[in-house]
Design an enzyme around this catalytic site. Structure first.
Site, PDB file in Angstrom:
ATOM      1  N   SER A   1       0.810  -1.224   0.000  1.00 23.82           N
ATOM      2  CA  SER A   1       0.000   0.000   0.000  1.00 23.82           C
ATOM      3  C   SER A   1       0.844   1.276   0.000  1.00 23.82           C
ATOM      4  CB  SER A   1      -0.943   0.010   1.199  1.00 23.82           C
ATOM      5  OG  SER A   1      -0.222   0.046   2.411  1.00 23.82           O
TER       6      SER A   1
ATOM      7  N   LYS B   1      -7.191   3.820   7.987  1.00 24.65           N
ATOM      8  CA  LYS B   1      -6.215   4.767   7.437  1.00 24.65           C
ATOM      9  C   LYS B   1      -6.791   6.179   7.337  1.00 24.65           C
ATOM     10  CE  LYS B   1      -3.762   1.274   4.677  1.00 24.65           C
ATOM     11  NZ  LYS B   1      -3.459   0.796   3.315  1.00 24.65           N
TER      12      LYS B   1
END
Length: 826
Positions: free
Chosen positions: A712, A755
């Protein structure tokens, strides 16, 4: 005349006297065994038979015995019966209890005698056995509704019966030969008794054994069976006497006064080891009686009876005997074909889940769907649920809530650290200290064959040379097999098909593939900071106040104070540590109240350090980017989301790439992919190719002690490297997450909710994601992402203008050198 006849033939029975408070004389006369029509004809038994209670006196039919009348009620009952020639019932009291046996004997009162000490005794003759159906207490007197019981007497003198009677005579005479006083008279009396039925009853009364054994003799209708049981106890009593003689002859020689206590203890020990417990038969008989009342399949009943027969043939101090008894007790404790009634009210189930668990909407929705399918199918043959997630998020309590919603019993098996297959399947009962496995132990504990059984920490099952417990769980968790689950100790199939199994795990990597295939995994994610704040405010703080004896008004925490505790004093997905920290805060208040000290009732952010000390963890917050080569990424961790600074720098060299910060292989590959793409399309970004050969590139991710991995960070690594080579800073208050490919595509990643919320709490207001992650944003509550700008991209070409400033930095330390090289390249 009759009294003179009785007194002239009076014999004492010291063997019976042991169990009485006084010596009971037993009368015998030859005319007692004459079964004349007058003697056999019983008086009419009234509807309510008056009862005389006795501690341990058990009277048998045709036996004449004196009864000491200790209390005025017994005296009045006997005097009335003697005067009116009525029957009286005598029942015995159970040992060490106030309860009485259910069997007794009707007696006729033959005489009332006054003893030298002023007390009175009644001479009674046993008539007929009876079964007590109901006890009725009238003032100080006891009456009973009874069922008369007829003896099945011996009629024909077959060789088998003759041998039995002969054995009884010889055994009784051998036993009485050891009595010092009156031995010859007793043996002569036994020889004179010609009636076999009377002989058996006479010896049953005089038997030297516990009253419970005599009581069992009284319950036997068939006199032949009564005789066999009598013979068994006569032989055991004879063996006891002979053993006593043997022990005395071994230990009595040269014994001194100070050795007497040792001698007595040693005698008891030898008796116990060599003879066994007198209560053996009673224990097995009680198990048989309980088995007859049990509602279980016929095959189970036959197997149970067969094992008790084996136990009867064993010595009580044998290890196998204890194993057989434990085995029988397990059979009786298991709830064969006993089930609780399910409650499939899904509205009620949802209320229970909402009350006990905040958030976890997807998980609760899946559980409700699961219960709905169970209701429609009306059977448990379906997938086994496995609640998978980090510690402290409520997996175990979810199982308990499901049991409550279904109105089922709840049991939990902690599988963490189990290494032996026998923990699941049990040990074979031939082993010393064998026992059933945990599955059947908990079924027995639940008292129901359809509990909710939580298999906690199924991912921590180990396998060694003793066997693989996870392999044993395959049968337990397979709906096609668990209806005939066989425990090694039980040795009989037990139906587990109605048990609702729920497993919990922190990781799926350590669970064997066949076992994982039998379970449906439900992902239980950790709580967001917003959810933790609400949980603390609505559940944890009120609970801690109650646990510490405080009232609601005694102390409160502001939302900002709770958030500070979450961010700076805990690092977890769940709320266990948060609960402890709130508990510590409440304890300070409790101490102040008890000591009458002043304290802050409403705790603010500035009070937290004073109460809990300095922060345990540093909160990552946004810092202005002052130089090219720095970008902010978003990371997912087991304890929630976090922001990730990625730094890149150039130094003179030969184009070497250095990666630091304890990066995993996947993250290293992402950095290599990003650099390769920039090299491939360097001309598009006005980068001279000679820069890659003349400068070394170093990429570092701070917090080097913490391992980092995953794809990511791909676009963040790309942005940091491109920012460095073009000397264009990354825009402020911007973070990103996504995987890149060599073709310049942006791929979706996971953990988006955690996140995004981490970025918000760090002060970042602009997020860049893959366009395929838009579906994840739609699942986040709108209030959580209010005032945030989220951009969705599909390629790197879309990324660059969103991330980098338009103009390069001219006052950077390497600008002059870089500009000079770039100009010469042109």
């Amino acid at each position: 005349m009759f009294e003179d006849s009785l007194q002239s033939s009076l014999l004492f029975s010291p063997l019976s006297a042991k169990h009485s408070e006084h010596v009971i004389p037993i009368f015998f006369s030859e005319d007692m065994e004459e079964d004349s029509e007058q003697q056999n004809q019983e008086k009419d038994i009234p509807s309510l038979l008056p009862i005389v209670k006795n501690l341990d006196l058990i009277v048998f039919p045709k036996i004449v015995v004196p009864v000491l009348l200790k209390d005025p009620q017994s005296l009045k009952i006997m005097e009335r019966a003697y005067e009116l020639q009525e029957n009286v019932g005598i029942i015995s009291r159970k040992k060490n209890t106030e309860k009485f046996f259910s069997y007794g004997t009707t007696v006729s009162v033959m005489k009332i005698l006054e003893l030298p000490d002023g007390k009175k005794s009644a001479i009674v003759r046993g008539n007929m056995r009876f079964l007590v159906e109901e006890i009725i207490q009238k003032e100080a007197y006891m009456f009973a509704k009874i069922k008369p019981l007829q003896d099945k007497n011996l009629t024909k003198e077959t060789p088998k019966i003759a041998a039995l009677i002969k054995s009884i005579r010889e055994a009784s005479k051998s036993m009485f030969s050891h009595v010092k006083e009156g031995a010859n008279e007793i043996k002569n009396a036994i020889d004179k008794i010609k009636n076999s039925n009377f002989l058996i009853n006479f010896l049953c009364f005089n038997l030297h054994t516990d009253p419970s054994d005599k009581q069992r003799l009284l319950t036997i209708d068939d006199v032949e069976k009564r005789g066999k049981f009598l013979l068994k106890h006569l032989l055991k009593s004879l063996e006891l006497i002979q053993l006593q003689k043997k022990i005395q002859s071994k230990l009595f020689n040269n014994i001194q006064e100070h050795q007497k206590n040792f001698y007595l203890k040693q005698q008891i020990k030898v008796l116990q080891n060599e003879l066994g417990d007198d209560e053996e038969e009673t224990e097995i008989d009680e198990l048989r009686l309980l088995g007859e009342k049990k509602k279980w399949p016929q095959a189970v009943a036959d197997f149970f009876s067969k094992n008790l027969d084996k136990a009867e043939r064993l010595h009580t101090h044998s290890a196998d005997y204890a194993s057989f008894i434990n085995h029988a007790e397990l059979f009786l404790e298991l709830p064969w074909q006993e089930y609780t009634k399910d409650n499939f009210d899904l509205v009620r189930a949802k209320k229970i889940l909402d009350k006990n668990h905040y958030g976890l909407e997807k998980v609760k929705e899946r559980i409700i769907e699961y219960l709905a399918v169970l209701k429609l199918k009306n059977n448990m043959k379906g997938p086994i649920l496995c609640l998978y997630g980090p510690p402290g998020v409520g997996k175990t309590s979810l199982g308990e809530s499901i049991a409550k919603a279904l109105n089922r019993k709840y049991v939990k098996i902690a599988l963490g650290g189990i290494q032996d297959e026998a923990e699941i399947r049990g040990h074979r009962k031939t082993y010393v200290a064998s026992m059933p496995g945990r599955i059947l132990q908990n079924i027995s504990k639940a008292k129901s064959s359809n509990p909710v059984m939580l298999l906690d920490e199924i991912d921590k099952v180990n396998h060694q040379f003793r066997g693989d417990p996870s392999s044993a769980l395959l049968e337990v968790l397979d709906p096609e097999q668990n209806n005939t689950f066989t425990d090694h100790f039980l040795e009989m199939p037990y139906d587990l098909s109605q048990v609702l199994f729920i497993a919990t795990a922190n990781t799926l990597d350590t669970i064997s593939k066949p076992l994982l295939d039998r379970m449906e995994v439900i992902d239980v994610n950790g709580y967001t900071i917003e959810e933790k704040i609400l949980i603390a405010q609505k559940y944890l703080l009120p609970k801690q106040k109650k646990n510490h004896g405080l009232k609601a008004k005694d102390v409160t925490l502001t939302l900002a104070a709770i958030q500070k505790i979450i961010e700076e004093y805990t690092r977890e997905s769940g709320v266990r540590e948060l609960n402890r920290k709130i508990g510590a805060t409440v304890r300070k208040t409790a101490k102040n109240i008890v000591l009458n000290e002043s304290y802050v009732k409403k705790i603010h952010v500035e009070n937290i350090t004073q109460l809990l000390g300095h922060a345990t963890f540093d909160k990552e917050i946004y810092q202005n980017i002052t130089a090219p080569g720095v970008a902010i990424g978003l990371a997912w961790t087991p304890v929630g989301g976090d922001i990730l600074f990625i730094e890149a720098s150039l130094s003179k060299g030969k184009g070497k790439l250095t990666l630091s910060g304890q990066l995993g292989d996947v993250m290293k590959e992402s950095a290599i992919t990003a650099l390769s793409y920039i090299k491939a399309y360097a001309s598009d970004y006005a980068i001279d190719h000679r820069i890659f050969q003349q400068y070394d590139l170093h990429i570092h991710v701070p917090a080097g002690a913490i391992p980092k991995d995953g794809p990511s960070a791909g676009i963040t690594l790309f942005s940091a490297i491109l920012s460095l080579y073009t000397q264009r800073k990354v825009k402020g208050k911007l973070a990103m997450t996504g995987e890149i490919t060599l073709r310049g595509k942006i791929l979706p990643v996971g953990g988006i909710q955690e996140k995004i919320l981490a970025a918000k709490h760090a002060g970042i207001d602009t997020i860049i994601l893959s366009e395929k992650n838009q579906k994840d944003i739609d699942e986040i509550k709108k209030e959580y992402i209010q005032n945030m700008h989220i951009f969705y991209i599909d390629t790197i070409d879309e990324l660059v203008p969103l991330v980098l400033e338009k103009d390069p930095v001219k006052d950077h330390l390497i600008w002059d050198y870089y500009h000079e090289k770039a100009s010469s390249c042109v």
